[in-house]
Design an enzyme around this catalytic site. Structure first.
Site, short mmCIF file in Angstrom:
data_model
loop_
_atom_site.label_atom_id
_atom_site.label_comp_id
_atom_site.label_asym_id
_atom_site.label_seq_id
_atom_site.Cartn_x
_atom_site.Cartn_y
_atom_site.Cartn_z
N HIS A 178 0.83 -1.21 0.00
CA HIS A 178 0.00 0.00 0.00
C HIS A 178 0.87 1.26 0.00
O HIS A 178 1.10 1.88 1.04
CB HIS A 178 -0.89 -0.04 1.26
CG HIS A 178 -2.07 0.85 1.18
ND1 HIS A 178 -3.30 0.49 1.67
CD2 HIS A 178 -2.24 2.10 0.69
CE1 HIS A 178 -4.17 1.46 1.48
NE2 HIS A 178 -3.54 2.46 0.89
N HIS A 218 1.50 5.04 -1.91
CA HIS A 218 1.07 6.09 -2.85
C HIS A 218 2.32 6.79 -3.37
O HIS A 218 3.01 7.46 -2.59
CB HIS A 218 0.15 7.10 -2.16
CG HIS A 218 -1.14 6.49 -1.68
ND1 HIS A 218 -2.24 6.34 -2.49
CD2 HIS A 218 -1.49 5.98 -0.48
CE1 HIS A 218 -3.23 5.78 -1.80
NE2 HIS A 218 -2.79 5.53 -0.57
N ARG A 224 2.29 8.85 -6.12
CA ARG A 224 1.83 10.17 -6.62
C ARG A 224 2.14 10.46 -8.08
O ARG A 224 1.63 11.44 -8.61
CB ARG A 224 2.38 11.31 -5.76
CG ARG A 224 2.01 11.24 -4.29
CD ARG A 224 0.51 11.27 -4.07
NE ARG A 224 0.15 11.42 -2.67
CZ ARG A 224 -0.88 10.79 -2.10
NH1 ARG A 224 -1.66 9.99 -2.82
NH2 ARG A 224 -1.16 10.99 -0.84
N ASN A 279 -4.51 5.87 -7.20
CA ASN A 279 -5.13 7.21 -7.20
C ASN A 279 -4.16 8.28 -7.66
O ASN A 279 -3.85 9.24 -6.97
CB ASN A 279 -5.75 7.55 -5.83
CG ASN A 279 -4.75 7.50 -4.68
OD1 ASN A 279 -3.70 6.89 -4.78
ND2 ASN A 279 -5.09 8.16 -3.58
N ASN A 328 -6.95 8.59 6.64
CA ASN A 328 -8.17 7.88 6.29
C ASN A 328 -7.89 6.38 6.08
O ASN A 328 -7.13 6.06 5.17
CB ASN A 328 -8.72 8.49 4.99
CG ASN A 328 -10.18 8.18 4.80
OD1 ASN A 328 -10.87 7.82 5.73
ND2 ASN A 328 -10.65 8.29 3.57
N ASP A 338 0.47 2.39 3.82
CA ASP A 338 -0.41 3.48 3.35
C ASP A 338 0.40 4.77 3.27
O ASP A 338 -0.08 5.86 3.63
CB ASP A 338 -1.64 3.65 4.25
CG ASP A 338 -2.71 4.52 3.56
OD1 ASP A 338 -2.50 4.93 2.40
OD2 ASP A 338 -3.75 4.78 4.19
N HIS A 342 2.09 14.15 1.26
CA HIS A 342 1.39 15.40 0.93
C HIS A 342 2.34 16.55 1.20
O HIS A 342 3.08 16.53 2.20
CB HIS A 342 0.14 15.57 1.81
CG HIS A 342 -0.95 14.59 1.51
ND1 HIS A 342 -1.71 14.66 0.36
CD2 HIS A 342 -1.40 13.51 2.19
CE1 HIS A 342 -2.59 13.66 0.36
NE2 HIS A 342 -2.41 12.94 1.45
N PRO A 348 -6.06 13.83 3.97
CA PRO A 348 -5.65 12.78 4.91
C PRO A 348 -4.41 12.05 4.41
O PRO A 348 -4.23 11.90 3.20
CB PRO A 348 -6.86 11.84 4.92
CG PRO A 348 -7.44 11.99 3.54
CD PRO A 348 -7.15 13.40 3.10
#
Ligand code: DOR
Length: 435
Positions: free
Chosen positions: A67, A69, A71, A101, A285, A312, A316, A330
């Site tokens: 998991h 991200h 980006r 995502n 989240n 996860d 950001h 989140p």
């Protein structure tokens, strides 16, 4: 007559460490040549290019994150595949599953291929793109599963969102089953979480903030378990955070259903009380929950209900995390701190913690041919070497990730990666990335 093999590539000797793999713990030296673990006694000549003293260190199969991200494409100001891969290598990972995502979404072969190519170009860990379940993660139309599976996608998810429509999810399970791929669900019934910034409970009422009830996660876990019972297709539950979800998965496993689950480092170590600071660094989240939930998730890992520790990792930029709670996105970075959090917060045998970081997630992502393999002659040399006793604190500015939104500042961590080896080459040597 059989000729003893000779080597052509770089050779490594890892001496004096404790090897941990599925067989448990043992003292053993590990030798690497041509991208694989080798037995020097079976070789014509053996002269290591690099010798690593692993006295007091653990040598184990590389970690696999289900998991991450990354980006890219679309939000390269927060992370790129290269910076995220470097963070992964420093955290001991030899493979990561890249969440879909992105912008554009990983919902078609061209985007998936782009992510894979960027991962290969970075050369710091295997970047294994997931595919989204629905086009644009909009929750209305399934993506071309067969084409994506042909392109090597093994795990599908709309992560960031759960698939709300049960009929669509039923079809997703039915198609996935015939293709040998896994549906991974972000469990959140959105009708129950609109505007929420933290866990719904005592702390949230006290602060007067809109809450994200445990029920919103548990309803979807329950729905998908019943869809698994109906279709026979495997399901993986992402970032489980509540005691009720752990119970549901425990019972589903007892019923023999093909379900797996993961938990994040932050859900085994931090609680909603941290939101009393009103700092969005703690907004994630699903949200940080209560101590009872934290203990239930830890117990789920300890008894095997929860299979994997997954980061996860959600980078950001700092401007966005400095916004008020209701406006900040989140997410928390996690690749470089997961081992340190796991060893500091889990009262489990070392081999079980490594299982949850390595071969169990490798199996869920169907990467077990290359990752999470036993440390024995013939296995691909995808390895992590770490100090299980080193205590340290994270300094955000020193993270390799492009974003520094870690909630672990001031939290004592235990366990530090010294070396990571991908295909027989150091991606991390003496705690520093090699590229
Ligand atoms: O906190 C989260 N951040 N949870 C998710 O499911 C998505 C992630 C993100 O992409 O930022």
């Amino acid at each position: 007559m059989n000729q003893a093999p000779t080597t052509t590539g770089p050779t490594i000797a890892i001496i004096g460490g404790t090897v941990v793999d599925r067989h448990g713990e043992r003292r053993a030296d590990v030798h690497v040549a041509d991208g694989h673990i080798v037995d020097p006694s079976a070789m014509e000549s053996w002269e290591p290019d690099t010798t690593v003293d692993a006295t007091g260190l653990v040598v184990c199969p590389g970690f696999v994150d289900l998991h991450t991200h990354l980006r890219e494409p679309g939000r390269e100001e927060a992370e790129t595949i290269e910076t995220g891969s470097r963070a992964a290598a420093l955290g001991g990972y030899t493979a990561v599953v890249a969440m879909p995502n992105t912008d554009p979404t990983q919902d078609c072969v061209s985007v998936v291929e782009f992510v894979r190519r960027q991962g290969i170009a970075a050369g710091l860990c295997d970047v294994h793109p997931s595919g989204s379940i629905t086009v644009g993660r909009q929750g209305t139309q399934l993506t071309p599963f067969a084409e994506l599976a042909d392109a090597g996608v093994t795990l599908f998810t709309d992560d960031g969102n759960g698939v709300q429509n049960p009929q669509l999810m039923r079809r997703a399970f039915e198609y996935s089953n015939s293709l040998g791929v896994t549906m991974a669900q972000h469990c959140e019934v959105e009708a129950l979480t609109g505007g929420a910034v933290m866990h719904e409970g005592e702390c949230c009422s006290h602060l007067g903030l809109p809450g994200w009830p445990s029920l919103a996660e548990e309803l979807m876990v329950h729905r998908d378990i019943e869809l698994v019972r109906l279709t026979g297709a495997p399901a993986h539950f992402l970032h489980l955070s509540t005691a009720g979800s752990v119970d549901l998965v425990r019972r589903a496993k007892a019923d023999g259903l093909p379900v797996t689950a993961e938990a994040t480092p932050h859900h085994i170590s931090l609680t909603d009380e941290l939101l009393r600071s009103y700092s969005a660094i703690y907004k994630v989240n699903p949200p940080l929950r209560t101590m009872d939930d934290v203990e239930a998730v830890r117990a789920g890992l300890a008894d095997g209900t929860i299979d994997a520790i997954a980061t996860d990792h959600a980078p950001h930029v700092s401007e966005s995390k400095e916004r008020p709670l209701d406006q900040a996105p989140p997410g928390m970075v996690g690749l470089e701190t997961s081992l340190g959090v796991a060893l500091a917060h889990l009262d489990m045998p070392l081999v079980d913690i490594i299982a949850a970081l390595s071969w169990k997630p490798a199996g869920i992502a169907r990467l077990g041919d290359r990752h999470g393999r036993d440390v024995e002659s013939g296995s691909p040399a995808n390895l992590t070497v770490f100090d299980p006793n080193e205590e340290w604190e994270v300094v955000p500015a020193l993270l390799a990730s492009k974003s520094h939104n870690t909630p672990f500042v001031g939290v004592p961590l235990r366990g530090k990666v010294r070396h990571t080896i991908l295909d027989g080459t150091f991606t991390v040597l003496d705690g520093k990335a090699t590229r």
